[in-house]
Motif scaffolding. Sequence first.
Motif, PDB file in Angstrom:
ATOM      1  N   GLU A  65       0.808  -1.218   0.000  1.00 18.88           N
ATOM      2  CA  GLU A  65       0.000   0.000   0.000  1.00 18.88           C
ATOM      3  C   GLU A  65       0.839   1.264   0.000  1.00 18.88           C
ATOM      4  OE1 GLU A  65      -0.380  -2.465   2.196  1.00 18.88           O
ATOM      5  OE2 GLU A  65      -2.097  -3.432   1.222  1.00 18.88           O
ATOM      6  N   GLY A  66       1.984   1.257   0.659  1.00 13.12           N
ATOM      7  CA  GLY A  66       2.794   2.462   0.743  1.00 13.12           C
ATOM      8  C   GLY A  66       3.939   2.274   1.723  1.00 13.12           C
ATOM      9  N   VAL A  67       4.489   3.395   2.202  1.00  9.83           N
ATOM     10  CA  VAL A  67       5.631   3.356   3.110  1.00  9.83           C
ATOM     11  C   VAL A  67       5.206   3.920   4.464  1.00  9.83           C
ATOM     12  CG1 VAL A  67       6.434   5.584   2.182  1.00  9.83           C
ATOM     13  CG2 VAL A  67       8.004   4.146   3.506  1.00  9.83           C
ATOM     14  N   VAL A  83       3.781   9.719  -2.939  1.00  7.31           N
ATOM     15  CA  VAL A  83       5.206  10.024  -2.782  1.00  7.31           C
ATOM     16  C   VAL A  83       5.640  10.949  -3.910  1.00  7.31           C
ATOM     17  CG1 VAL A  83       7.537   9.081  -2.712  1.00  7.31           C
ATOM     18  CG2 VAL A  83       5.660   7.841  -1.622  1.00  7.31           C
ATOM     19  N   ASP A  84       6.029  12.169  -3.577  1.00  3.90           N
ATOM     20  CA  ASP A  84       6.477  13.142  -4.579  1.00  3.90           C
ATOM     21  C   ASP A  84       7.991  13.154  -4.742  1.00  3.90           C
ATOM     22  OD1 ASP A  84       3.840  13.900  -4.957  1.00  3.90           O
ATOM     23  OD2 ASP A  84       3.937  15.477  -3.439  1.00  3.90           O
ATOM     24  N   GLU A  85       8.709  13.071  -3.629  1.00  5.01           N
ATOM     25  CA  GLU A  85      10.171  13.165  -3.696  1.00  5.01           C
ATOM     26  C   GLU A  85      10.785  12.499  -2.477  1.00  5.01           C
ATOM     27  OE1 GLU A  85      13.600  16.611  -4.478  1.00  5.01           O
ATOM     28  OE2 GLU A  85      11.691  17.136  -3.533  1.00  5.01           O
ATOM     29  N   VAL A  86      11.934  11.892  -2.675  1.00  2.53           N
ATOM     30  CA  VAL A  86      12.691  11.274  -1.583  1.00  2.53           C
ATOM     31  C   VAL A  86      14.117  11.810  -1.648  1.00  2.53           C
ATOM     32  CG1 VAL A  86      13.452   9.137  -0.494  1.00  2.53           C
ATOM     33  CG2 VAL A  86      11.286   9.193  -1.727  1.00  2.53           C
ATOM     34  N   THR A  87      14.573  12.462  -0.602  1.00  2.00           N
ATOM     35  CA  THR A  87      15.913  13.034  -0.560  1.00  2.00           C
ATOM     36  C   THR A  87      16.665  12.486   0.644  1.00  2.00           C
ATOM     37  OG1 THR A  87      15.110  14.961   0.683  1.00  2.00           O
ATOM     38  CG2 THR A  87      15.195  15.150  -1.719  1.00  2.00           C
ATOM     39  N   VAL A  88      17.994  12.590   0.583  1.00  4.95           N
ATOM     40  CA  VAL A  88      18.849  12.081   1.656  1.00  4.95           C
ATOM     41  C   VAL A  88      19.910  13.124   1.987  1.00  4.95           C
ATOM     42  CG1 VAL A  88      20.336  10.215   2.447  1.00  4.95           C
ATOM     43  CG2 VAL A  88      18.549   9.749   0.768  1.00  4.95           C
ATOM     44  N   GLN A 158      15.313   2.507  -2.872  1.00  5.87           N
ATOM     45  CA  GLN A 158      14.257   1.488  -2.865  1.00  5.87           C
ATOM     46  C   GLN A 158      12.872   2.134  -2.763  1.00  5.87           C
ATOM     47  OE1 GLN A 158      15.224  -1.800  -3.400  1.00  5.87           O
ATOM     48  NE2 GLN A 158      17.135  -0.681  -3.656  1.00  5.87           N
ATOM     49  N   ILE A 159      12.744   3.157  -1.924  1.00  2.00           N
ATOM     50  CA  ILE A 159      11.460   3.845  -1.791  1.00  2.00           C
ATOM     51  C   ILE A 159      11.084   4.523  -3.106  1.00  2.00           C
ATOM     52  CG2 ILE A 159      10.234   5.679  -0.578  1.00  2.00           C
ATOM     53  CD1 ILE A 159      12.020   5.137   1.839  1.00  2.00           C
ATOM     54  N   THR A 160      12.056   5.204  -3.720  1.00  7.65           N
ATOM     55  CA  THR A 160      11.788   5.900  -4.984  1.00  7.65           C
ATOM     56  C   THR A 160      11.383   4.930  -6.079  1.00  7.65           C
ATOM     57  OG1 THR A 160      13.391   7.620  -4.386  1.00  7.65           O
ATOM     58  CG2 THR A 160      12.768   7.454  -6.703  1.00  7.65           C
ATOM     59  N   GLU A 161      12.088   3.817  -6.194  1.00 14.45           N
ATOM     60  CA  GLU A 161      11.786   2.849  -7.251  1.00 14.45           C
ATOM     61  C   GLU A 161      10.389   2.244  -7.077  1.00 14.45           C
ATOM     62  OE1 GLU A 161      14.911   0.005  -7.202  1.00 14.45           O
ATOM     63  OE2 GLU A 161      16.428   1.379  -7.992  1.00 14.45           O
ATOM     64  N   ARG A 162      10.034   1.896  -5.846  1.00 17.98           N
ATOM     65  CA  ARG A 162       8.713   1.298  -5.629  1.00 17.98           C
ATOM     66  C   ARG A 162       7.601   2.319  -5.841  1.00 17.98           C
ATOM     67  NH1 ARG A 162       8.077  -3.245  -1.107  1.00 17.98           N
ATOM     68  NH2 ARG A 162       6.022  -3.127  -2.072  1.00 17.98           N
ATOM     69  N   ALA A 163       7.843   3.567  -5.455  1.00 15.16           N
ATOM     70  CA  ALA A 163       6.832   4.599  -5.676  1.00 15.16           C
ATOM     71  C   ALA A 163       6.632   4.848  -7.166  1.00 15.16           C
ATOM     72  CB  ALA A 163       7.245   5.891  -4.970  1.00 15.16           C
ATOM     73  N   GLU A 164       7.731   4.941  -7.924  1.00 13.33           N
ATOM     74  CA  GLU A 164       7.618   5.170  -9.365  1.00 13.33           C
ATOM     75  C   GLU A 164       6.934   3.997 -10.057  1.00 13.33           C
ATOM     76  OE1 GLU A 164      11.593   5.884 -10.583  1.00 13.33           O
ATOM     77  OE2 GLU A 164      11.575   8.022  -9.992  1.00 13.33           O
ATOM     78  N   ALA A 165       7.269   2.781  -9.650  1.00 16.21           N
ATOM     79  CA  ALA A 165       6.634   1.605 -10.255  1.00 16.21           C
ATOM     80  C   ALA A 165       5.139   1.581  -9.966  1.00 16.21           C
ATOM     81  CB  ALA A 165       7.295   0.333  -9.732  1.00 16.21           C
ATOM     82  N   ALA A 166       4.744   1.885  -8.729  1.00 18.69           N
ATOM     83  CA  ALA A 166       3.324   1.888  -8.382  1.00 18.69           C
ATOM     84  C   ALA A 166       2.573   2.987  -9.120  1.00 18.69           C
ATOM     85  CB  ALA A 166       3.157   2.066  -6.873  1.00 18.69           C
TER      86      ALA A 166
END
Length: 249
Positions: A65-67, A83-88, A158-166
Amino acid sequence: MKQVFRSNLAMIVGWLWMVFAAYNAVDLVVRYNGRPSMVAAAVLGVLTALVFVTCLRPVIVMSEEGVLVRNPLRNAFVPWSGVDEVTVSHSITITSGGRSVRCWAPQTSARERAAAARKGRPAPARGRFRTEPVRSKAEQAADEAMAGKTHADWVAEQITERAEAAQRTASVAGTAAVPETETENGTGTAAVTENGTGNGAAAVTGSETGTENGSETGTGNDGLKVTWAPSALVALVLALALVVAAFVA
């Protein structure tokens, strides 16, 4: 598929403290001697609550469902569509609908960042007769995937890839559903001509209202949701109760 990411060092320290606290709690109960034991129990309870909320609670859980981000006192959930953006930087920050949540764990220290940068550099050339240990393909793939990256960088990817795929999957599903709807309802012009001006306008208005409500509902449901963590609040309340009991005793 469910994935869980946390700080391994914090988890080890947290569970070691829990074992230490449990042993001392039993000792205080067996050798109870009034106010001194209550003061020691209060100190032990406060430290245990702090260790629990800072070492054992923080985690990132990725589900279908999400993170879910569990920080010391709050839980934050972001569906993949939100999820719009993930930064580190030193920690992972997830942005959704203009709001953001900073993940308590895993974090990156300056030393870990420097070590990752050194690891990402090409290996120096070896002499003709020098040998190196032979690594398996799995080890080589793992080294290549983590080259120049910290644990937090890898988790953010990993979060970015799963969000983009979904989001791609949802976009394709929505695009495929549009022609079917148009085929069943017919074109807007035909509907207005056959049903009359009033019915056609009502149909168009109804469809527009449904679209607006659907989009608004989706935006509201797909945004960042932050709630207080019951387990953290219970731990802090119990620690506070021990402090009050120590003063009253």
